[in-house]
Design an enzyme around this catalytic site. Structure first.
Site, short mmCIF file in Angstrom:
data_model
loop_
_atom_site.label_atom_id
_atom_site.label_comp_id
_atom_site.label_asym_id
_atom_site.label_seq_id
_atom_site.Cartn_x
_atom_site.Cartn_y
_atom_site.Cartn_z
N LYS A 181 0.88 -1.18 0.00
CA LYS A 181 0.00 0.00 0.00
C LYS A 181 0.91 1.23 0.00
O LYS A 181 1.47 1.62 1.01
CB LYS A 181 -0.91 -0.02 1.23
CG LYS A 181 -1.56 1.31 1.63
CD LYS A 181 -2.45 1.91 0.55
CE LYS A 181 -3.12 3.18 1.06
NZ LYS A 181 -2.21 4.36 1.10
N CYS A 290 11.91 11.82 8.47
CA CYS A 290 11.86 11.67 9.93
C CYS A 290 13.22 11.81 10.57
O CYS A 290 13.31 12.04 11.78
CB CYS A 290 11.25 10.32 10.30
SG CYS A 290 9.56 10.09 9.75
N GLU A 389 7.29 17.47 15.41
CA GLU A 389 7.81 17.28 14.05
C GLU A 389 7.15 18.26 13.10
O GLU A 389 5.92 18.34 13.02
CB GLU A 389 7.55 15.84 13.61
CG GLU A 389 8.28 15.43 12.36
CD GLU A 389 8.16 13.94 12.09
OE1 GLU A 389 9.13 13.37 11.57
OE2 GLU A 389 7.12 13.35 12.39
#
Length: 503
Positions: A181, A290, A389
């Site tokens: 996916k 990240c 973040e």
């Protein structure tokens, strides 16, 4: 493979060896973030489509065409695929830049290394040995590695091919079937990659693709009872929900989630190298990674000079058309993402952080989702900008006094994915690295990945590891086989007065 990219690109589902539309017929637009224009159509899978894909993968696994294939042959197919991939790299560079907006210089540098990942794990499949375990008594005990079954691989928009390859290579090398996916925003290179896997000889049903929204297709995949492992890269909150869904079926998980990377610059380090390293850490991939250098911790004695030189460096980064080889910073992925980032910057200035450079939309770029490379300073470490973040071309500069202060600030976050230490003092480098609560620490560098090195984080940055032997082993389970070599069977129920061993 074709050598030119079409004007309109379709991302269908790939189920049981066939390209197909979603059963609902519904599609989603695929958008070029550099222009905001529609470049393709994405088949939006339903839960029913997901079930068809998982069932097909399970049939392929049970049939054993891939799982039971001699490992030498499986490795040959993966190496053949790596050769096909390498021969098609130029088109992958262009397609990924078109779909996610990264400068062509970045996609070229990143994707060119990916065939190596498949060769590495093919080699591991050929050479990874099982254990012989010494146990008490006349017994031979050894282990076998057993493929898990059907594995779900759920990737994010920022590094579509790299993130997929980190797990697809070991998943296939160990004999599993997969359902992929991809991010609904960046599915195009995944579709092209799967076509090459088929061409290389991966059997029907072993690799399947379900595109669509995470809340429908992704949720159905993570919670499907036949899935034995879920690999997901994305935000911490979504990762937590995926982990909970998988746990209900006792499926394993590898989750690479959020981060707030720390770049720690000590005053014994060369200033020019410090500025260049911090800029690379902060702005590569438009900060949409990240492990980016989201917090630059600078020793106070060099803080003022660093700010001035870093301002010049960041403001000189060329923002523009990602297909232009001279472009150094592309757009963020969507207008929604851009507005979220700008809102965070506004809240940051309202709570005392100062803007060193950037912070706005480039006036010369009228279309697309661009933001100037942005640096904030005097940011309280405990503030939103110091803790949360951003996932955009934004970094904050925070001063520290000494080694202990740097470690304290770096570790004072919910995340623990990646950090870097920059110093000429070898002892300090090892000492600080050993005290940082991060799954990956680089010394005098940042954002380095190799298929042989484990990738993953601590705390809210996730669980499990991608790449390396650790990842390879996590796509299988050990079976212990114990053989009685004595040639005798104990008569447990004989009344002979002998002391018998139960275990």
């Amino acid at each position: 493979m074709d050598t030119a990219l079409p004007n309109h690109l379709n991302a269908q589902l790939f189920i049981d060896g066939e390209w197909t539309d979603a059963e609902s017929g519904r599609t989603m637009d695929v958008v070029n973030p550099a222009t905001g224009g529609v470049i393709g159509a994405l088949a939006a899978a339903t839960a029913g489509d997901v079930d068809r894909a998982v069932q097909a993968a399970q049939r392929a696994f049970d049939g054993g065409a891939w799982r039971d294939m001699p490992v030498q042959q499986r490795a040959r197919i993966l190496n053949r695929f790596a050769d096909l991939f390498e021969a098609d790299l130029e088109q992958f560079y262009k397609l990924e830049t078109l779909n996610n907006g990264r400068p062509i210089s970045e996609t070229r540098a990143q994707i060119s290394r990916l065939p190596q990942f498949y060769r590495y794990f093919a080699a591991l499949a050929l050479t990874r040995r099982s254990d012989v375990i010494p146990i008490e008594g006349p017994y031979l005990c050894y282990t076998q590695r057993v493929a898990l079954g059907v594995v779900a691989l759920m990737t994010s928009f920022n590094h579509p091919l790299m993130i997929l390859s980190k797990s697809l290579a070991p998943a296939l090398a160990t004999g599993n079937s997969v359902v992929i996916k991809a991010s609904e925003q960046t599915p195009l290179t995944t579709v092209r990659l799967v076509r090459l896997l088929v061409e290389a000889g991966v059997p029907k049903g072993v690799v399947n693709v379900v595109n669509g929204e995470g809340r429908e297709a992704g949720a159905a995949l993570a919670s499907h009872p036949l899935i034995r492992k879920v690999v997901f890269t994305g935000g911490t909150d979504v990762g937590r929900s995926i982990g909970e869904a998988a746990a209900r079926n006792f499926a394993l998980t590898t989750l690479e989630l959020g981060g707030k990377g720390a770049v720690i610059l000590f005053d014994d380090f060369d200033m020019e190298r410090a500025v260049n390293g911090a800029a690379f850490a902060a702005f590569i991939g438009a900060g949409q990674t990240c492990v980016c250098g989201a917090r630059i911790l600078v020793q106070r004695s060099m803080y003022a000079e660093f700010l001035e030189r870093f301002r010049v460096k960041a403001s000189g980064i060329r923002v523009g058309d990602p297909t232009d080889p001279k472009t150094q910073l592309g757009p963020v992925i969507s207008e929604r993402s851009r507005q979220r980032i700008l809102a965070m910057l506004e809240r940051g200035t309202q709570t005392g952080a100062k803007l060193l450079t950037g912070g706005t939309v480039p006036q010369a770029l009228k279309t697309g989702f661009f933001i100037e490379p942005t640096v904030m300073y005097d940011v309280p470490p405990e503030s939103e900008m110091g803790q949360d973040e951003v996932f955009g071309p934004v970094t904050v500069v925070i001063p520290f006094d000494d080694e202990a202060d740097a470690i304290r600030i770096a570790n004072a976050t919910q995340f623990g994915l990646a950090a870097s230490v920059w110093t000429q003092d070898v002892a300090r480098a090892h000492r600080v690295a050993s005290k940082l609560e991060f799954g990956m620490v680089w010394v005098n560098d940042h954002h380095r990945l190799d298929p042989a090195s484990p990738w993953g984080g601590f705390k809210n940055s996730g669980v499990g590891r991608e790449t390396g032997i650790e990842s390879f082993d996590q796509f299988s389970e050990p079976r212990a086989v114990t053989v009685n070599t004595s040639g005798k069977t104990v008569d447990w129920y004989a009344d002979d007065g002998e002391l018998k061993r139960l275990n």
